[in-house]
Enzyme design. Structure first.
Site, PDB file in Angstrom:
ATOM      1  N   ASP A 202      51.153  31.192  32.656  1.00 33.27           N
ATOM      2  CA  ASP A 202      50.813  30.458  33.862  1.00 33.27           C
ATOM      3  C   ASP A 202      50.816  31.403  35.061  1.00 33.27           C
ATOM      4  O   ASP A 202      51.738  32.213  35.228  1.00 33.27           O
ATOM      5  CB  ASP A 202      51.840  29.333  34.057  1.00 33.27           C
ATOM      6  CG  ASP A 202      51.527  28.435  35.223  1.00 33.27           C
ATOM      7  OD1 ASP A 202      50.478  27.765  35.187  1.00 33.27           O
ATOM      8  OD2 ASP A 202      52.336  28.393  36.167  1.00 33.27           O
ATOM      9  N   GLU A 273      40.527  34.426  43.503  1.00 32.57           N
ATOM     10  CA  GLU A 273      40.270  35.528  44.423  1.00 32.57           C
ATOM     11  C   GLU A 273      40.193  36.865  43.695  1.00 32.57           C
ATOM     12  O   GLU A 273      41.082  37.223  42.924  1.00 32.57           O
ATOM     13  CB  GLU A 273      41.385  35.574  45.482  1.00 32.57           C
ATOM     14  CG  GLU A 273      41.109  36.492  46.639  1.00 32.57           C
ATOM     15  CD  GLU A 273      42.166  36.319  47.723  1.00 32.57           C
ATOM     16  OE1 GLU A 273      43.004  37.217  47.860  1.00 32.57           O
ATOM     17  OE2 GLU A 273      42.160  35.287  48.410  1.00 32.57           O
TER      18      GLU A 273
END
Length: 546
Positions: A202, A273
């Site tokens: 994660d 990003e």
């Protein structure tokens, strides 16, 4: 790096959100025993592995992504012995099992944090990211939480702020502390010893922060996609709070641990990003085996150009690292709704087929094989703190997390005998597993047939890839493992088209995949949401079906 093909390189991975898979205890929440009971269903899909979202102990503020004990099964999901049974039964069916590991942060109820917040000089004082207030008493810098507001929470215990990239109940661990790194490696070693075949990591770019706590600069570009526009988090360029160079060193340590075990894998979640550069850095040798980002998960159109652009951005040469492709998971609106194709069940099938044929692994989220649309929930039904915070601009993630519909005529579609933690929408009952089982052309049966056929084409799992120019709406490429190359063409559009046979070496048609396209002297006729597979002239593939 070994040159021998590895099982994970072209693996089809089925993601299971345990809260919503099958409830065997009557508490309205799915459990580990429910996953074990449905392993035959999963194996029959033709997948290679399962990824199970968190089932370890948690106060469930973020539904398992806030861990209070990394080594204990949460009682909601069962007991410790249920994990071993699940591992063993999955392995008997040839299924690998990847656990979700949330290493960047814990719950604020974890004993480590309970100790850390007591003082500035206790043994765990430096296990989390603490900082003094700014001169005006405000947070140390301008960093923002993904879930809204500043990513700093004041603690009167220490008269300091602590960092949380998500909920304030999810304090970030301080990976600059070597003891924290060792503790995380020990956690992973524990589950590997029990038989886990690897981990989905994660937010694995979130482990380290800028030691100097410098401000993030503003994001000069407008946020892309409805999922990001409502959230001020998207208005910063996250150069200081995440994606720090030190991340790579820890991933190398984790990879070294994994490599001590046979056939284990690391699948990392990348944020949006600077995704292409992150993917190259994070899947470089001795780091992650696989990684996925949000390009397709956040895509609002099912478009061949979007898929091709993502493939070309990541690169598809032998030294570009291995991606993992996904259009659905527990964090994003389901594809049929997000891409406006709820009334086109064939669209979900061809999208899944296309992703599983690209170079790399692929993730299939529970219910995608049924072409489930997003569940439309009332605010009163919401459990997701992210959705509650940004409602109604953003309705949260619960619409993709509703229970699996197993039996159309059973209460709650056979998921549970009790009222489930989220309601099962009537639209899902019409698409239940038992309904689709009896329909030869249903999405479920077409997915089964396609993934079974794909098993017999090694080139679609580990072969190199060359992309071909094609008409608008068509994604075309050749996969080649040196033994039996396969030419693939997918029409990701609502209108039929014809593909000129001369535009690429398409070859003789292959059968058995379930797509009924045909060719004549004018070319390959691709209907809406259709696909074609061919063997280049003269190429043979021993042991494959043609």
């Amino acid at each position: 790096m070994t040159t021998q093909p590895q099982w994970w390189q072209g693996a089809a991975i089925y993601q299971i959100y345990p809260r919503s898979f099958l409830d065997t205890t009557g508490n309205g929440v799915g459990d580990l025993a429910g996953i074990t009971r449905k392993l035959d269903y999963v194996a029959d899909l033709g997948v290679d592995a399962i990824w199970i979202s968190p089932f370890v102990q948690s106060p469930m503020k973020d539904y398992g992504y806030d861990v209070s004990d990394y080594r204990a099964v949460d009682p909601l999901f069962g007991q410790q012995g249920d994990v071993q049974v699940l591992f063993d039964e999955a392995h008997k069916r040839g299924l690998k099992v990847l656990m979700d590991q949330v290493l960047s942060h814990t719950s604020d109820q974890h004993p480590w944090f309970a100790e850390s917040k007591l003082s500035r000089d206790n043994p765990k004082a430096d296990w989390y990211v603490w900082a003094d207030a700014a001169p005006d008493g405000g947070p140390p810098n301008n960093w923002l939480s993904v879930f809204g507001g500043p990513s700093w929470q004041w603690s009167p215990w220490r008269s300091q702020y602590y960092l949380h990239n998500f909920l304030r109940e999810q304090p970030d661990l301080n990976f600059h502390n070597p003891d924290v790194q060792e503790a995380m490696l020990d956690v992973c070693r524990y589950w590997l010893d029990l038989g886990a075949d690897g981990f989905r990591l994660d937010v694995c770019a979130f482990y380290f922060h800028d030691r100097q706590l410098r401000d993030n600069p503003p994001e000069p570009e407008a946020p892309r996609g409805a999922h990001f526009q409502f959230n001020p988090y998207s208005h910063q360029r996250h150069t200081r709070d995440i994606s720090q160079p030190e991340n790579l060193g820890f991933l190398e340590r984790l990879r070294a641990l994994i490599d001590d075990y046979e056939d284990r894998v690391l699948l990392g979640e990348m944020h949006q990003e600077n995704y292409a550069q992150l993917h190259r850095d994070y899947t470089a040798p001795s780091r992650l085996h696989l990684a996925y980002g949000y390009d397709l998960l956040g895509a609002e159109t099912l478009d061949a150009a979007v898929v091709r652009a993502s493939v070309e951005k990541l690169g598809h040469a032998d030294d570009d690292g291995w991606p993992c492709w996904a259009m659905d998971n527990h964090d994003f609106t389901r594809t049929p709704t997000r891409c406006g194709v709820e009334d086109e069940p064939d669209a979900a099938v061809v999208a899944l087929a296309a992703l599983t044929c690209l170079r790399g692994a692929s993730c299939l989220y529970q219910g995608s094989e049924l072409a489930l649309p997003e569940a439309q929930l009332d605010f009163e039904d919401l459990q997701d703190p992210y959705g509650k915070e940004f409602w109604p601009a953003y309705k949260g993630r619960d619409g993709a997390r509703t229970p699996m519909p197993w039996k159309a005529e059973k209460p709650h579609c056979g998921f549970s005998e009790a009222d489930p933690w989220l309601p099962v929408p009537p639209a899902h009952a019409r698409l239940a597993v038992d309904v689709q089982d009896t329909q030869p052309g249903s999405p479920l049966n077409r997915v089964r047939a396609f993934l079974d056929w794909r098993r017999g084409e090694p080139a679609l799992r580990t072969g190199s890839m060359v992309i071909h120019d094609a008409p608008d709406g068509v994604l075309a490429f050749t996969r080649d493992d040196g033994q039996g190359p396969v030419f693939c063409a997918f029409n990701l559009a609502s209108e039929g088209t014809c593909l000129d046979l001369g535009h690429a070496v398409s070859g003789d048609a292959l059968d058995g995949h379930g797509f009924g396209c045909h060719a004549d002297d004018s070319g390959i006729h691709l209907p809406a949401w259709g696909a074609w597979f061919g063997r280049p002239p003269g190429a043979q593939a021993e042991g494959t079906r043609a």
